[in-house]
Write an enzyme that holds these catalytic residues in place. Structure first.
Site, PDB file in Angstrom:
ATOM      1  N   TYR A  28       0.851  -1.173   0.000  1.00 12.93           N
ATOM      2  CA  TYR A  28       0.000   0.000   0.000  1.00 12.93           C
ATOM      3  C   TYR A  28       0.892   1.230   0.000  1.00 12.93           C
ATOM      4  O   TYR A  28       2.052   1.163   0.426  1.00 12.93           O
ATOM      5  CB  TYR A  28      -1.023   0.014   1.130  1.00 12.93           C
ATOM      6  CG  TYR A  28      -0.545   0.069   2.568  1.00 12.93           C
ATOM      7  CD1 TYR A  28       0.533   0.860   2.981  1.00 12.93           C
ATOM      8  CD2 TYR A  28      -1.216  -0.649   3.564  1.00 12.93           C
ATOM      9  CE1 TYR A  28       0.926   0.928   4.301  1.00 12.93           C
ATOM     10  CE2 TYR A  28      -0.827  -0.583   4.892  1.00 12.93           C
ATOM     11  CZ  TYR A  28       0.244   0.208   5.254  1.00 12.93           C
ATOM     12  OH  TYR A  28       0.640   0.278   6.562  1.00 12.93           O
ATOM     13  N   GLU A  92       1.882  -0.767  -6.178  1.00 18.20           N
ATOM     14  CA  GLU A  92       1.480   0.066  -5.048  1.00 18.20           C
ATOM     15  C   GLU A  92      -0.029   0.293  -5.130  1.00 18.20           C
ATOM     16  O   GLU A  92      -0.538   0.772  -6.149  1.00 18.20           O
ATOM     17  CB  GLU A  92       2.202   1.419  -5.089  1.00 18.20           C
ATOM     18  CG  GLU A  92       3.688   1.344  -4.773  1.00 18.20           C
ATOM     19  CD  GLU A  92       3.988   1.364  -3.280  1.00 18.20           C
ATOM     20  OE1 GLU A  92       3.039   1.458  -2.471  1.00 18.20           O
ATOM     21  OE2 GLU A  92       5.185   1.286  -2.921  1.00 18.20           O
ATOM     22  N   HIS A 134       4.271  -6.862   0.896  1.00 21.06           N
ATOM     23  CA  HIS A 134       5.541  -6.276   1.323  1.00 21.06           C
ATOM     24  C   HIS A 134       5.921  -6.780   2.716  1.00 21.06           C
ATOM     25  O   HIS A 134       7.095  -7.017   3.006  1.00 21.06           O
ATOM     26  CB  HIS A 134       5.413  -4.745   1.313  1.00 21.06           C
ATOM     27  CG  HIS A 134       6.718  -4.030   1.272  1.00 21.06           C
ATOM     28  ND1 HIS A 134       6.813  -2.665   1.407  1.00 21.06           N
ATOM     29  CD2 HIS A 134       7.997  -4.462   1.122  1.00 21.06           C
ATOM     30  CE1 HIS A 134       8.079  -2.303   1.332  1.00 21.06           C
ATOM     31  NE2 HIS A 134       8.815  -3.376   1.159  1.00 21.06           N
ATOM     32  N   ASP A 144       2.495  -3.667   5.173  1.00 22.59           N
ATOM     33  CA  ASP A 144       1.563  -3.543   4.051  1.00 22.59           C
ATOM     34  C   ASP A 144       1.572  -4.783   3.138  1.00 22.59           C
ATOM     35  O   ASP A 144       2.577  -5.483   3.099  1.00 22.59           O
ATOM     36  CB  ASP A 144       1.883  -2.275   3.235  1.00 22.59           C
ATOM     37  CG  ASP A 144       3.307  -2.195   2.720  1.00 22.59           C
ATOM     38  OD1 ASP A 144       4.244  -2.439   3.500  1.00 22.59           O
ATOM     39  OD2 ASP A 144       3.495  -1.880   1.535  1.00 22.59           O
TER      40      ASP A 144
END
Length: 232
Positions: A28, A92, A134, A144
């Site tokens: 994120y 992302e 991640h 995230d």
């Protein structure tokens, strides 16, 4: 190459890969809004980037060519690979994250993310076990995309490993035995509690306490079996 519209916002933050693509890492953005995050990823000063950004309203921004090594994972490890950036595609996902007001990922966002993941996975033949967050590859540093990310939705489409739910059995490993199994599964266990938290965030998000219990042991054992027994 892709059959849905993309906005090209090139980032200068990339270099050449030294490994073949075998992974997909989901992040994120963890910033106040999409514009701030995209500007940061496009800034030479930031020294960070990603191949794609997916906004909350479902826009897909392409920032680095897939053939190039984007700078998204930082210091990370998964299944014997230390140069995660060289081996992965990084996406992302716009979300304020734990620091700015973490919230669920909207349907419009997932509606664009899922076909993007599907195309990347097909293009590079990425296995389900190498579609990771991640926090999975950097458990001591990152959380995230976090416990609200709908991994189950991806798993039902065979775009991530399912959470094992069937015929779970506690193998009664010692905590050391659990850590060895977690390392075998793929995690960096240099900081054991951080690795346990990352595992829970991904596979048991309703209780993230860093404590190794029977449910954690049973889930991990099932994940290590040849065919994960889950919701797909």
């Amino acid at each position: 190459m892709n059959d849905f519209p993309m906005i090209d916002t090139p980032s200068p933050n990339f270099d050449e890969r030294s490994l073949p693509i075998s992974m997909l890492v989901l992040h994120y953005t963890g910033m106040a809004d999409a514009a701030t995050a995209i500007n940061w990823l496009a800034s030479p000063e930031s020294k960070v980037s990603a191949h794609y950004v997916v906004t909350e309203d479902g826009q897909v921004i392409r920032m680095v060519d897939e053939e190039k090594r984007a700078w998204h994972a930082g210091r990370a490890h998964w299944r014997g690979i230390d140069d995660i950036n060289s081996a992965s595609i990084g996406i992302e996902i716009v979300n304020p994250g734990h620091e700015w007001g973490y919230r669920p990922f909207p349907d419009a966002q997932m509606g664009s993310l899922i076909p993007l993941i599907h195309q990347i996975v097909q293009r590079h033949r990425i296995t389900r076990g190498n579609i990771v967050g991640h926090s999975d590859v950097a458990p001591a540093r990152k959380q995230d995309p976090g416990e609200l990310f709908p991994w189950g939705q991806l798993a039902r489409l065979r775009l991530a490993l399912p959470r094992p739910t069937k015929n779970l059995m506690d193998p009664h490993w010692s905590d050391g035995g659990f850590m060895l199994a977690l390392e075998r599964f793929g995690y960096d266990i240099a900081e054991p509690q951080a690795a346990v938290v990352a595992f829970q965030r991904r596979f048991r998000p309703e209780l993230i306490d860093g404590i190794i219990d029977g449910e954690c042991r049973a889930i991990l054992l099932a994940l290590l079996l040849p065919k994960p027994m889950g919701d797909d």
